[in-house]
Design a protein around this motif. Structure first.
Motif, PDB file in Angstrom:
ATOM      1  N   GLU A 166      -9.059 -48.941 -57.580  1.00 20.88           N
ATOM      2  CA  GLU A 166      -8.238 -48.883 -56.365  1.00 20.88           C
ATOM      3  C   GLU A 166      -7.632 -50.261 -56.095  1.00 20.88           C
ATOM      4  OE1 GLU A 166      -7.373 -46.492 -54.411  1.00 20.88           O
ATOM      5  OE2 GLU A 166      -8.695 -44.837 -54.982  1.00 20.88           O
ATOM      6  N   ARG A 167      -6.464 -50.250 -55.498  1.00 20.88           N
ATOM      7  CA  ARG A 167      -5.843 -51.528 -55.187  1.00 20.88           C
ATOM      8  C   ARG A 167      -6.093 -51.895 -53.729  1.00 20.88           C
ATOM      9  NH1 ARG A 167      -0.808 -48.864 -56.025  1.00 20.88           N
ATOM     10  NH2 ARG A 167      -0.098 -47.909 -54.085  1.00 20.88           N
ATOM     11  N   LEU A 168      -5.717 -53.110 -53.381  1.00 15.74           N
ATOM     12  CA  LEU A 168      -5.807 -53.586 -52.012  1.00 15.74           C
ATOM     13  C   LEU A 168      -5.024 -52.642 -51.103  1.00 15.74           C
ATOM     14  CD1 LEU A 168      -6.818 -56.061 -50.321  1.00 15.74           C
ATOM     15  CD2 LEU A 168      -4.535 -57.027 -50.642  1.00 15.74           C
ATOM     16  N   LYS A 169      -5.662 -52.158 -50.056  1.00 14.91           N
ATOM     17  CA  LYS A 169      -5.052 -51.137 -49.215  1.00 14.91           C
ATOM     18  C   LYS A 169      -4.049 -51.739 -48.233  1.00 14.91           C
ATOM     19  CE  LYS A 169      -7.430 -47.621 -50.808  1.00 14.91           C
ATOM     20  NZ  LYS A 169      -6.786 -46.515 -51.537  1.00 14.91           N
ATOM     21  N   LEU A 170      -2.890 -51.083 -48.153  1.00 14.27           N
ATOM     22  CA  LEU A 170      -1.850 -51.440 -47.193  1.00 14.27           C
ATOM     23  C   LEU A 170      -1.154 -50.151 -46.806  1.00 14.27           C
ATOM     24  CD1 LEU A 170      -0.123 -53.757 -45.812  1.00 14.27           C
ATOM     25  CD2 LEU A 170       1.408 -53.520 -47.778  1.00 14.27           C
ATOM     26  N   SER A 171      -0.949 -49.925 -45.529  1.00 11.72           N
ATOM     27  CA  SER A 171      -0.302 -48.684 -45.106  1.00 11.72           C
ATOM     28  C   SER A 171       1.212 -48.820 -45.192  1.00 11.72           C
ATOM     29  CB  SER A 171      -0.709 -48.329 -43.674  1.00 11.72           C
ATOM     30  OG  SER A 171       0.007 -49.124 -42.744  1.00 11.72           O
ATOM     31  N   PRO A 172       1.924 -47.713 -45.426  1.00 10.19           N
ATOM     32  CA  PRO A 172       3.393 -47.788 -45.447  1.00 10.19           C
ATOM     33  C   PRO A 172       3.973 -48.233 -44.110  1.00 10.19           C
ATOM     34  CG  PRO A 172       2.627 -45.507 -45.626  1.00 10.19           C
ATOM     35  CD  PRO A 172       1.436 -46.377 -45.790  1.00 10.19           C
ATOM     36  N   ALA A 173       3.314 -47.902 -43.009  1.00 12.16           N
ATOM     37  CA  ALA A 173       3.806 -48.346 -41.699  1.00 12.16           C
ATOM     38  C   ALA A 173       3.694 -49.857 -41.564  1.00 12.16           C
ATOM     39  CB  ALA A 173       3.026 -47.650 -40.578  1.00 12.16           C
ATOM     40  N   ASP A 174       2.601 -50.431 -42.068  1.00  9.97           N
ATOM     41  CA  ASP A 174       2.436 -51.893 -42.003  1.00  9.97           C
ATOM     42  C   ASP A 174       3.490 -52.600 -42.851  1.00  9.97           C
ATOM     43  OD1 ASP A 174       0.335 -51.804 -40.240  1.00  9.97           O
ATOM     44  OD2 ASP A 174      -1.220 -51.940 -41.785  1.00  9.97           O
ATOM     45  N   ALA A 175       3.759 -52.059 -44.045  1.00 10.19           N
ATOM     46  CA  ALA A 175       4.795 -52.649 -44.896  1.00 10.19           C
ATOM     47  C   ALA A 175       6.162 -52.543 -44.236  1.00 10.19           C
ATOM     48  CB  ALA A 175       4.807 -51.951 -46.254  1.00 10.19           C
ATOM     49  N   VAL A 185      15.744 -54.388 -44.166  1.00  7.44           N
ATOM     50  CA  VAL A 185      15.974 -52.955 -44.010  1.00  7.44           C
ATOM     51  C   VAL A 185      14.936 -52.216 -44.857  1.00  7.44           C
ATOM     52  CG1 VAL A 185      17.587 -51.060 -44.402  1.00  7.44           C
ATOM     53  CG2 VAL A 185      18.435 -53.264 -43.577  1.00  7.44           C
ATOM     54  N   PRO A 186      13.916 -51.616 -44.216  1.00 15.83           N
ATOM     55  CA  PRO A 186      12.898 -50.891 -44.967  1.00 15.83           C
ATOM     56  C   PRO A 186      13.357 -49.468 -45.295  1.00 15.83           C
ATOM     57  CG  PRO A 186      12.209 -51.234 -42.675  1.00 15.83           C
ATOM     58  CD  PRO A 186      13.619 -51.684 -42.790  1.00 15.83           C
ATOM     59  N   VAL A 187      13.061 -49.045 -46.522  1.00 17.96           N
ATOM     60  CA  VAL A 187      13.500 -47.742 -47.032  1.00 17.96           C
ATOM     61  C   VAL A 187      12.327 -47.071 -47.743  1.00 17.96           C
ATOM     62  CG1 VAL A 187      15.009 -46.606 -48.710  1.00 17.96           C
ATOM     63  CG2 VAL A 187      15.914 -48.467 -47.299  1.00 17.96           C
ATOM     64  N   LEU A 188      12.082 -45.812 -47.442  1.00 16.09           N
ATOM     65  CA  LEU A 188      11.051 -45.051 -48.142  1.00 16.09           C
ATOM     66  C   LEU A 188      11.534 -44.751 -49.563  1.00 16.09           C
ATOM     67  CD1 LEU A 188       8.387 -43.430 -48.165  1.00 16.09           C
ATOM     68  CD2 LEU A 188       9.679 -41.471 -47.281  1.00 16.09           C
ATOM     69  N   ALA A 189      10.774 -45.195 -50.563  1.00 14.34           N
ATOM     70  CA  ALA A 189      11.191 -45.056 -51.960  1.00 14.34           C
ATOM     71  C   ALA A 189      10.771 -43.704 -52.537  1.00 14.34           C
ATOM     72  CB  ALA A 189      10.582 -46.178 -52.800  1.00 14.34           C
ATOM     73  N   PRO A 211       8.152 -39.496 -39.136  1.00 17.80           N
ATOM     74  CA  PRO A 211       8.039 -39.864 -37.714  1.00 17.80           C
ATOM     75  C   PRO A 211       7.315 -41.190 -37.492  1.00 17.80           C
ATOM     76  CG  PRO A 211       7.648 -37.520 -37.982  1.00 17.80           C
ATOM     77  CD  PRO A 211       7.720 -38.101 -39.367  1.00 17.80           C
ATOM     78  N   GLU A 212       6.177 -41.393 -38.158  1.00 21.38           N
ATOM     79  CA  GLU A 212       5.432 -42.639 -37.990  1.00 21.38           C
ATOM     80  C   GLU A 212       6.209 -43.817 -38.553  1.00 21.38           C
ATOM     81  OE1 GLU A 212       1.179 -44.777 -39.205  1.00 21.38           O
ATOM     82  OE2 GLU A 212       1.756 -42.883 -40.145  1.00 21.38           O
ATOM     83  N   LEU A 213       6.840 -43.626 -39.717  1.00 21.59           N
ATOM     84  CA  LEU A 213       7.551 -44.731 -40.345  1.00 21.59           C
ATOM     85  C   LEU A 213       8.814 -45.100 -39.576  1.00 21.59           C
ATOM     86  CD1 LEU A 213       7.172 -44.000 -44.169  1.00 21.59           C
ATOM     87  CD2 LEU A 213       5.724 -45.348 -42.649  1.00 21.59           C
ATOM     88  N   VAL A 214       9.520 -44.108 -39.067  1.00 22.65           N
ATOM     89  CA  VAL A 214      10.703 -44.402 -38.248  1.00 22.65           C
ATOM     90  C   VAL A 214      10.289 -45.167 -37.001  1.00 22.65           C
ATOM     91  CG1 VAL A 214      12.515 -43.352 -36.828  1.00 22.65           C
ATOM     92  CG2 VAL A 214      12.095 -42.507 -39.143  1.00 22.65           C
ATOM     93  N   ASN A 215       9.173 -44.787 -36.412  1.00 18.84           N
ATOM     94  CA  ASN A 215       8.660 -45.500 -35.250  1.00 18.84           C
ATOM     95  C   ASN A 215       8.294 -46.944 -35.599  1.00 18.84           C
ATOM     96  OD1 ASN A 215       7.690 -45.469 -32.415  1.00 18.84           O
ATOM     97  ND2 ASN A 215       5.685 -45.787 -33.349  1.00 18.84           N
ATOM     98  N   ALA A 216       7.892 -47.173 -36.871  1.00 16.36           N
ATOM     99  CA  ALA A 216       7.539 -48.528 -37.322  1.00 16.36           C
ATOM    100  C   ALA A 216       8.770 -49.340 -37.708  1.00 16.36           C
ATOM    101  CB  ALA A 216       6.581 -48.448 -38.504  1.00 16.36           C
ATOM    102  N   GLY A 217       9.943 -48.686 -37.788  1.00 19.78           N
ATOM    103  CA  GLY A 217      11.172 -49.416 -38.092  1.00 19.78           C
ATOM    104  C   GLY A 217      11.878 -48.993 -39.361  1.00 19.78           C
TER     105      GLY A 217
END
Length: 282
Positions: A166-175, A185-189, A211-217
């Protein structure tokens, strides 16, 4: 003729083209705009800009941050006016350190399985770039434990493989927040993945994530991508409209690691670049 590619990799992560070679390839296939989006690294951008000096090709600074969700992984692209600095670089440094430890752990697991690979060789293959599983896979192939990189992933270092770490955990919302906080400009890949026959291999269920990611920017979703059939593109375009997102795209070029994914091989509408630049200017 396609003139845009907003997703590419160099030897600064797991691509096989140096930044200068990538620029030369972009010029050869007559791109107007190229984004360099290495995994957890922006080290390829400055040398690419230098190699492109005096040329008409427009280079966009970018990055691809690898993150995790409970049932898999999600990648978040970031685009910038210039090479990003500050807090994002701190995050990327932590990510690269985690990648180093992860690759070392995979080498140790391969040795424990009786199929040793040299971690020093993995580091040599990366050649100063951000370590990733493709580098480990190449070492596995070199050591004779698999015929191809794909087999190395499938048998050993894929998510269910015996040498997976497993790699170091980071959430897509945090990124997403980290990219947005410094004006990127963050974009979902690549939300979907299809095989050569058009069969859906995996999906990150974008409608559940958005919804969560849009709320995060979050400001965009990668819509035009390798092997995406028309119905997948149409579905992502509807989501982009629903959530007010940019519809971006690119080939995810890695060079010989992914030989079928040629630079500029995915059609991306030229107006996407203007829309991205307008978003960066906000």
């Amino acid at each position: 003729m396609n003139r845009v590619d907003l997703h590419s990799h160099t030897t600064a992560s797991d691509g096989t083209f140096t930044p200068a070679e990538l620029v030369a390839e972009a010029q050869r296939v007559r791109l107007d705009a190229l984004a360099i989006t290495d995994h957890d690294s922006t080290e390829g951008i400055a040398p690419a800009l230098e190699a492109n000096r005096g040329n008409a090709l427009r280079i966009i600074a970018g990055v691809e941050v690898n993150t995790d969700v409970p049932d898999g992984e999600v990648h978040v692209l970031g685009y910038f006016h210039e090479v990003p600095r500050g807090t994002l670089q701190d995050l990327l440094k932590r990510q690269r350190e985690g990648r180093y430890a992860r690759a070392q752990g995979m080498a140790q697991k391969m040795t424990a399985l009786g199929m040793p690979i040299s971690f020093e060789r993995v580091v040599q293959i990366a050649n100063g770039g951000s370590l990733g599983r493709p580098h480990v896979a190449r070492a596995i192939v070199e050591a004779g434990h698999a015929w191809t990189i794909g087999e190395a992933f499938e048998r050993f270092i894929g998510r269910t493989g015996p040498a997976y770490v497993e790699r170091l955990k980071l959430s897509p919302a945090d990124a997403t927040r980290a990219i947005r906080e410094i004006g990127g400009v963050p974009v979902l890949a690549h939300p979907f993945s299809f095989d050569q026959y058009g069969t859906l291999l995996k999906s990150v269920h974008p409608e559940q994530l958005l919804p969560e990611l849009v709320n995060a920017g979050l400001r965009g979703i990668e819509t035009y991508y390798y092997r995406y059939p028309g119905d997948a593109i149409a579905s992502l375009l509807r989501l982009a409209e629903k959530f007010g997102l940019l519809a971006t795209g690119g080939s995810d070029f890695h060079g010989s690691v992914k030989p079928g994914q040629g630079l500029g091989s995915v059609f991306v509408p030229l107006e996407v670049v203007a829309a991205l630049q307008a978003e960066l200017a906000r």
